[in-house]
Scaffold this motif. Structure first.
Motif, PDB file in Angstrom:
ATOM      1  N   THR A  85       1.145  -0.943   0.077  1.00 38.84           N
ATOM      2  CA  THR A  85       0.305  -0.402   0.057  1.00 38.84           C
ATOM      3  C   THR A  85       1.124   1.014  -0.099  1.00 38.84           C
ATOM      4  O   THR A  85       2.034   1.747   0.445  1.00 38.84           O
ATOM      5  N   VAL A  86       0.333   1.831  -0.676  1.00 38.89           N
ATOM      6  CA  VAL A  86       1.519   3.174  -0.454  1.00 38.89           C
ATOM      7  C   VAL A  86       0.946   4.473   0.863  1.00 38.89           C
ATOM      8  O   VAL A  86      -0.612   4.805   0.486  1.00 38.89           O
ATOM      9  N   ASN A  87       1.269   4.407   1.468  1.00 42.36           N
ATOM     10  CA  ASN A  87       0.966   4.940   2.799  1.00 42.36           C
ATOM     11  C   ASN A  87       1.787   6.179   3.132  1.00 42.36           C
ATOM     12  O   ASN A  87       2.680   6.441   2.166  1.00 42.36           O
ATOM     13  N   GLN A  88       1.516   7.246   4.052  1.00 48.15           N
ATOM     14  CA  GLN A  88       1.833   8.139   4.342  1.00 48.15           C
ATOM     15  C   GLN A  88       2.978   7.816   3.886  1.00 48.15           C
ATOM     16  O   GLN A  88       4.057   9.593   3.547  1.00 48.15           O
ATOM     17  N   LYS A  89       3.631   7.574   4.675  1.00 50.53           N
ATOM     18  CA  LYS A  89       5.013   7.109   5.386  1.00 50.53           C
ATOM     19  C   LYS A  89       5.696   6.740   3.941  1.00 50.53           C
ATOM     20  O   LYS A  89       7.011   7.241   3.343  1.00 50.53           O
ATOM     21  N   MET A  90       5.564   6.301   2.800  1.00 52.50           N
ATOM     22  CA  MET A  90       6.097   5.833   2.097  1.00 52.50           C
ATOM     23  C   MET A  90       5.902   7.090   0.565  1.00 52.50           C
ATOM     24  O   MET A  90       6.967   7.316   0.312  1.00 52.50           O
ATOM     25  N   TYR A  91       4.481   7.512   0.598  1.00 49.50           N
ATOM     26  CA  TYR A  91       4.311   8.925   0.291  1.00 49.50           C
ATOM     27  C   TYR A  91       5.742   9.790   0.641  1.00 49.50           C
ATOM     28  O   TYR A  91       6.288  10.740  -0.050  1.00 49.50           O
TER      29      TYR A  91
END
Length: 352
Positions: A85-91
């Motif tokens: 999942t592209v989450n806030q941390k990855m973003y």
């Protein structure tokens, strides 16, 4: 039915596709002029987003029809293969370019923003930083320096899965050597679903390629950098973008070079050297399996060349059967794996 928007953004182009389940309904590649592609990456966001919105308007039932977004993975911290999942941390990691600057980061950055607008899940699949190396593959002869795993993970794993399906097996049940041949060349040992050894493709470890130098004797590379007056950054750029066939033949156009193969002795020697180097690394990977290899798979753009693939096969077919999956299956792989994830048939991992 699951409607999936696929976003694969490169340095000079945007590939966008619309899939219903695993069926491609529409696909488009948009090429950008230098006045856009040479802008700082974050300054390109508005142009890229406008292109994606125009594609959605022209080729889908509309923004609200999208159920999920599949994005090419960018430069992140080393992670295991799979769907994330592209989450806030990855973003935040993609947007800060914390782990490197590459246009592929824009896929997740823009996908995350669109996902928030549409309230749909956003995923990446098998980014280039997939790291499944066994410990002994990491060790070098210098304390504090370890080999890294940076390679064409998405396409390598896609063709390995496709081969496994062709023999009615799971990817986790086969042993294959996958050779991705494009601007860079990476050769991975896939041992029961994990790439346990692979050359670092970003700066061209391994065989030389159309744009990369490949492995060079340490002393000669060091001396070359000093003689040319290169900073470390300039040397990195040279060995990853301006070396290989670009330096030796003044072009990275493989179709042109293959056409000249039989008539130009110098080009023939250089291409034969690249083929030889690819075959040698395949031989290195074979050691890992101790003889239990199901298949050697040749893929990427260069795999379209029957000349190149035939000559590689002549060197290595004694190791294992050789098959060819020319081109890249990136869009298909993104759509397929995200379809499986949305329908709860594929584990979704969390980036942290």
């Amino acid at each position: 039915m699951t409607n999936i928007l696929v976003i694969n953004l490169g340095s000079t182009s945007s590939k966008i596709a619309f899939y219903q389940d695993e069926n491609c309904i529409a696909i488009k590649t948009i090429h950008y002029d230098l006045n856009i592609s040479q802008k700082p990456l974050l300054d390109q966001e508005s142009y890229r987003i406008d292109a994606i919105k125009a594609f959605i308007q022209d080729h889908t039932p509309g923004m609200q029809s999208i159920d999920a977004i599949a994005c090419r993975g960018g430069l992140l911290k080393p992670i295991a293969g799979g769907t994330y999942t592209v989450n806030q941390k990855m973003y935040e990691d993609l947007r800060s370019f914390k782990y490197g600057v590459h246009a592929s980061n824009l896929s997740g950055i823009i996908g995350f923003k669109l996902g928030e607008i549409l309230n749909v899940p956003v995923f990446i699949v098998d980014p280039v930083v997939v790291d499944e190396l066994i410990d002994i593959a990491r060790i070098t002869g210098i304390k504090g320096i370890q080999r890294r795993s940076v390679f064409h993970a998405l396409n390598q794993k896609a063709v390995a899965r496709q081969y496994a399906r062709s023999i009615q097996k799971s990817y986790n049940k086969v042993n294959v050597i996958v050779v991705h041949m494009g601007g860079g060349i990476t050769i991975g040992a896939h041992l029961h679903g994990k790439v346990v050894d692979v050359n670092e493709g970003l700066y061209g470890e391994g065989p030389m390629s159309p744009e990369r130098a490949g492995t060079i004797p340490n002393d000669l590379l060091y001396q070359f950098g000093i003689e040319q007056g290169y900073t470390p950054e300039a040397l990195h750029h040279f060995i990853s973008k301006q070396a290989g066939l670009v330096d030796l033949c003044s072009t990275n156009n493989m179709q042109q070079l293959v056409k000249q193969y039989h008539d130009d002795k110098e080009i023939r020697l250089i291409l034969d050297a690249m083929i030889y180097q690819i075959a040698k690394v395949i031989g290195e990977r074979a050691v890992i399996f101790k003889g239990a290899i199901d298949q050697i798979i040749l893929t990427g753009g260069i795999a379209h060349s029957e000349l190149i693939t035939r000559k590689i096969q002549e060197y290595v077919e004694w190791i294992a059967p050789v098959s060819r999956y020319p081109g890249e299956l990136e869009m298909e792989a993104l759509a397929s794996q995200v379809y499986e994830a949305v329908n709860l048939r594929e584990e979704v991992k969390i980036y942290s």
